[in-house]
Scaffold this active site. Structure first.
Site, short mmCIF file in Angstrom:
data_model
loop_
_atom_site.label_atom_id
_atom_site.label_comp_id
_atom_site.label_asym_id
_atom_site.label_seq_id
_atom_site.Cartn_x
_atom_site.Cartn_y
_atom_site.Cartn_z
N ASN A 102 -114.13 -54.90 -75.06
CA ASN A 102 -113.74 -56.10 -75.80
C ASN A 102 -115.00 -56.75 -76.37
OD1 ASN A 102 -110.95 -56.00 -75.32
ND2 ASN A 102 -111.20 -56.96 -73.32
N ALA A 128 -103.53 -52.20 -68.61
CA ALA A 128 -103.60 -51.70 -67.23
C ALA A 128 -103.98 -52.86 -66.33
CB ALA A 128 -104.63 -50.57 -67.11
N LYS A 184 -108.61 -57.74 -82.91
CA LYS A 184 -108.38 -57.84 -81.47
C LYS A 184 -109.24 -58.94 -80.86
CE LYS A 184 -108.28 -55.29 -77.12
NZ LYS A 184 -108.50 -54.01 -76.42
#
Length: 307
Positions: A102, A128, A184
């Site tokens: 990230n 996850a 993102k």
């Protein structure tokens, strides 16, 4: 093809287990001793879409000696330099390195340790969770988009893409992955820090009209700085995407909330909102919302005793 997963947290365990299940050689690297010992003793316990225990090879990064064909980076952003220093011995002139962290700016850090033409940047929407040492909760599906810095990137990475798709990771080569990376990070930049500061879920955060207005201002800062960096993001589309995400993830506490509020761990704020402030300054662009969020998160880190 020998693959190392550098950072065997939740996502590292997902990728490692799927690569292993597909029949490829994979080694997990991590520094969490309880996690290492649990997997060594019992294997990786997997719950979620299926229940199984998978034998996996795991070790401390400094113990890795066999040269890597592929390294997939899944550390926390602030742990990246230490990880790359620890695994220098397995990086050769042929080793390909895929970054799925990230945040922004990791390619410059990686380039200090890896030949630039061997670097791949990517973005994934797989999810996850770690239940505890040696136990990963895996459910749902996702995708990966990646791009190589090599001039013949798609050709150079075709065997890696094929291997990862054998592992059912749904990988696509992207001629320009950076808009997806920025999108993102923008989602994270609107939700992670605010939920950590307000100690709330995403849905609770978006109940406030004031926060919805603030989110739009944060997105604007991301879009303007991205454009200065040569990355084009449609601002209206981005706002629409964030608003839709706020509904589908309404009951979710973002990872920064888990790190800061639940576990009192250092956050990745400097690689999300803080990165926008830093990159904006290079172009003479102010990002006051992102700057305030970064400062507030650092203040909260100090208050909970994080150095």
């Amino acid at each position: 093809m020998l693959t190392y997963i550098a950072g065997a947290g939740a996502m590292g365990c997902r990728f490692g287990s799927q690569i292993k299940t597909a029949g490829y050689d994979v080694i997990l690297l991590d520094k969490w001793e309880d996690h290492i010992q649990a997997i060594k003793e019992r294997g990786l316990e997997i719950s979620g879409d299926e229940e199984k225990t998978l034998p996996m090879t795991i070790m401390h990064p400094s113990e890795a000696t066999e040269p890597a064909d592929l390294i997939i980076l899944f550390t926390k952003a602030m742990q990246l330099p230490d990880m790359l220093r620890d695994i220098q011995g397995i990086i050769t002139d042929q080793t390909q390195v895929l970054c799925l962290l990230n945040g922004l700016g990791h390619e410059e850090v990686i380039a200090e340790y890896v030949k630039r033409e061997n670097i791949m940047m990517g973005v994934t929407v797989w999810t996850a969770g770690l239940v505890g040492p040696g136990h990963a909760h895996l459910e749902g599906t996702g995708t990966v988009n990646l791009q190589s810095f090599a001039p013949n990137g798609e050709e150079k990475t075709k065997d890696i893409v094929s291997m990862l798709n054998d592992a059912k990771l749904n990988v696509t080569y992207d001629e320009n992955v950076f808009p997806s990376i920025w999108r993102k990070v923008c989602v994270n930049g609107t939700m992670n820090s605010v939920c950590a500061l307000l100690d709330c879920t995403i849905g609770e955060m978006f109940q406030s009209p004031d926060m919805v207005n603030a989110v739009k201002q944060i997105i604007h800062e991301f879009v303007v700085v991205a454009e200065a960096q040569g990355v084009v993001i449609d601002e209206i589309e981005m706002v629409d995407y964030v608003m839709k995400t706020s509904k589908t993830a309404a009951h979710h506490y973002p990872s920064m909330h888990q790190d800061l509020v639940k576990n009192h761990r250092k956050t990745e704020i400097d690689y999300i909102n803080g990165a926008v402030v830093k990159l904006g300054a290079k172009h003479g662009i102010q990002a006051p919302y992102c700057q305030l969020l970064t400062e507030l998160i650092h203040a909260k880190e100090m208050l909970v005793g994080i150095q």
